[in-house]
Write a protein that holds these residues in place. Structure first.
Motif, mmCIF file in Angstrom:
data_model
loop_
_atom_site.group_PDB
_atom_site.id
_atom_site.type_symbol
_atom_site.label_atom_id
_atom_site.label_comp_id
_atom_site.label_asym_id
_atom_site.label_seq_id
_atom_site.Cartn_x
_atom_site.Cartn_y
_atom_site.Cartn_z
ATOM 1 N N UNK A 217 -2.651 13.094 9.481
ATOM 2 C CA UNK A 217 -2.812 12.128 10.563
ATOM 3 C C UNK A 217 -2.524 10.721 10.076
ATOM 4 N N UNK A 218 -2.916 10.431 8.814
ATOM 5 C CA UNK A 218 -2.667 9.092 8.282
ATOM 6 C C UNK A 218 -1.180 8.813 8.196
ATOM 7 N N UNK A 278 3.397 5.875 1.639
ATOM 8 C CA UNK A 278 3.327 6.025 3.087
ATOM 9 C C UNK A 278 4.576 6.758 3.602
ATOM 10 N N UNK A 279 4.382 7.599 4.599
ATOM 11 C CA UNK A 279 5.480 8.310 5.258
ATOM 12 C C UNK A 279 5.643 7.731 6.651
ATOM 13 N N UNK A 280 6.799 7.176 6.933
ATOM 14 C CA UNK A 280 7.024 6.509 8.209
ATOM 15 C C UNK A 280 7.988 7.308 9.075
ATOM 16 N N UNK A 292 9.648 1.062 -1.059
ATOM 17 C CA UNK A 292 8.456 0.658 -1.796
ATOM 18 C C UNK A 292 7.723 -0.423 -1.027
ATOM 19 N N UNK A 293 6.841 -1.135 -1.718
ATOM 20 C CA UNK A 293 6.108 -2.221 -1.084
ATOM 21 C C UNK A 293 5.926 -3.351 -2.078
ATOM 22 N N UNK A 294 5.702 -4.554 -1.539
ATOM 23 C CA UNK A 294 5.472 -5.729 -2.371
ATOM 24 C C UNK A 294 4.216 -6.438 -1.895
ATOM 25 N N UNK A 295 3.558 -7.154 -2.813
ATOM 26 C CA UNK A 295 2.410 -7.978 -2.465
ATOM 27 C C UNK A 295 2.906 -9.403 -2.248
ATOM 28 N N UNK A 296 2.628 -9.966 -1.073
ATOM 29 C CA UNK A 296 3.113 -11.291 -0.739
ATOM 30 C C UNK A 296 1.964 -12.157 -0.244
ATOM 31 N N UNK A 297 2.088 -13.452 -0.485
ATOM 32 C CA UNK A 297 1.118 -14.409 0.036
ATOM 33 C C UNK A 297 1.628 -14.900 1.390
#
Length: 358
Positions: A217-218, A278-280, A292-297
Motif C-alpha cells: 500500500x505504501x 520508493x516505487x512510483x 534516486x533522491x536528494x536532500x535540499x534546503x
C-alpha cells in the motif's frame, strides 16, 4: 540613535538565498532610513537579528574571541568571504555560455538570470552583445529562436521585447482557450467519476495485477495520479530550492515532490544522489523510473526546511511537482480545504488555490 527599534525591522540573512553582499546593500538602506550611523549600533542590530546558523558560523570564524570585541567591518568581511566565494572570470563565463532556459523557467526569469551572470563576467563593451547572443542561443522556444536568427539588426532590447511578448501571447492564448472551454462545460470535472473508473481501492488491486508483482500500500500510495481534465489553469509556485528559484506545479495528487533527471544534472548535481526505494506509478499502471533522491534546503511560506526531493528519469519538458510531502511541511493546513470527502469540496477551487499560494 538606539539600535533596539531595528530588531523587528531587519530580516535575517538566509544562506543560499541571495548573495551576502546583496543583503548588506539592503541593510545599509535600513540603517540609513533609521539614521543608525554608529558602527557599534549597526553591529548590535545585526547580531541581534541574525539567524542561529549565521551566529554559529561567526563563532567558528572567530574562535576563542568574544564577538563584543570584533568590529562590524570584520564580521561582515568574514561572512562575505564565507558566503560569497568568488570564482575566476573564466569560470563565470563558462557558466554564462552554458546557461539555457530551464523547462519550467519563465522567459523573464531567464533574461534576468543571464543578465545577472553577465555582470560577473567582466565583458566590458561586449556585454550587451554577449547577453543578446546568449538569449538567442539559450531560449527553449525553437520557433522563436529561428525568428530571432532571421531578424535583421537584432539588438538586445529588441530581442528581450520579442522573447517576453511571445510568452505573454502564449499565456493570453491559454487564457482565452480556457474561458472558451469553461463556457462549453456546465461543471468542472476534477477527477474521473465512479461510472468511468472503479473505486480507487479496487483500482489499486487491478493495478497490482497488471504490474505482475506484489506491491505494498505504501508503494501504491506514493504517487497515484488520476486522469484530470484541466479546465482551470495549473497552480504554480516559485520555491527556493538550495538557493535556486524553481517554478513548481502544486500537485496534491502526488504524494512526493519530484524533478527530472535533466534538471538534477543541470542545477543540482553538486548534491549527492542517494538511493530511493520508493516505487512510483501513475493511474494507468505505467511505472516511473526513480533515479534516486536528494536532500535540499527549501524556503517557502516563511519556512526553511531540509526535505527530500525525488529525481525521475523522464522525457524533457517535465515540470517539477510540489507534492503532498512538501505541502504538509510548508502549508500544514492545506488538507482542511478539502473537508472529509474529496468529492464534496467545502470550498471553491479558487479558494483552495488561494490557500496554497498564501
Amino acid at each position: 540613535m538606539s539600535s533596539m527599534p531595528l530588531v523587528n525591522q531587519i530580516e535575517p540573512f538566509i544562506p543560499g538565498t541571495i548573495p551576502f553582499a546583496q543583503f548588506l546593500e539592503q541593510l545599509d538602506w535600513v540603517f540609513a532610513h533609521h539614521k543608525v550611523t554608529s558602527e557599534e549600533d549597526q553591529k548590535v542590530s545585526f547580531l541581534a537579528t541574525c539567524s542561529r546558523e549565521v551566529y554559529s558560523e561567526l563563532k567558528l570564524l572567530f574562535p576563542g574571541r568574544d564577538l563584543k570585541t570584533v568590529s562590524f567591518k570584520e564580521i561582515t568581511g568574514a561572512l562575505r568571504k564565507r558566503y560569497d566565494k568568488t570564482e575566476s572570470d573564466l569560470i563565470q563565463r563558462y557558466k554564462f555560455y552554458q546557461r539555457v532556459q530551464g523547462p519550467s523557467e519563465s522567459a523573464e526569469d531567464f533574461i534576468l538570470a543571464v543578465k545577472l551572470q553577465a555582470e560577473m563576467c567582466h565583458f566590458g563593451e561586449f556585454k550587451d552583445m554577449a547577453i543578446r547572443d546568449k538569449l538567442v542561443c539559450g531560449i527553449s522556444d525553437k520557433d522563436l529562436q529561428q525568428r530571432l536568427f532571421d531578424e535583421e539588426d537584432l539588438t538586445l532590447a529588441k530581442a528581450e521585447k520579442l522573447i517576453v511578448n511571445r510568452e505573454l501571447a502564449g499565456a493570453r492564448a491559454k487564457l482565452i482557450s480556457g474561458n472558451s472551454n469553461r463556457n462549453k462545460s456546465k461543471t468542472v470535472k476534477f477527477v474521473d467519476s465512479p461510472a468511468e473508473k472503479p473505486k480507487m481501492t479496487e483500482y489499486q488491486k487491478s493495478l497490482r495485477r497488471r504490474l505482475n508483482r506484489s506491491v505494498s500500500d505504501d508503494e501504491m500510495d506514493c504517487m497515484l495520479i488520476s486522469s484530470i481534465n484541466r479546465i482551470n489553469e495549473p497552480c504554480f509556485r516559485n520555491v527556493y530550492v538550495d538557493g535556486l528559484r524553481l517554478r513548481m506545479e502544486v500537485d496534491c495528487g502526488a504524494a512526493v515532490s519530484v524533478i527530472s533527471l535533466e534538471m538534477y544534472e543541470g542545477d543540482f548535481d553538486h548534491i549527492p544522489l542517494q538511493r530511493c526505494d520508493k516505487k512510483l506509478a501513475v493511474i494507468n499502471g505505467s511505472r516511473l523510473k526513480v533515479e534516486g533522491q536528494i536532500e535540499v534546503k527549501v524556503e517557502l511560506n516563511g519556512r526553511t526546511k531540509t526535505v527530500d526531493l525525488i529525481v525521475l528519469r523522464n522525457g524533457s519538458g517535465f515540470t517539477p511537482l510540489l507534492g503532498r510531502d512538501w505541502l504538509d511541511v510548508f502549508v500544514p493546513d492545506w488538507r482542511k480545504a478539502f473537508g472529509n470527502n474529496i468529492n464534496q469540496l467545502s470550498v471553491s477551487p479558487d479558494q483552495i488555490v488561494a490557500e496554497i499560494q498564501s
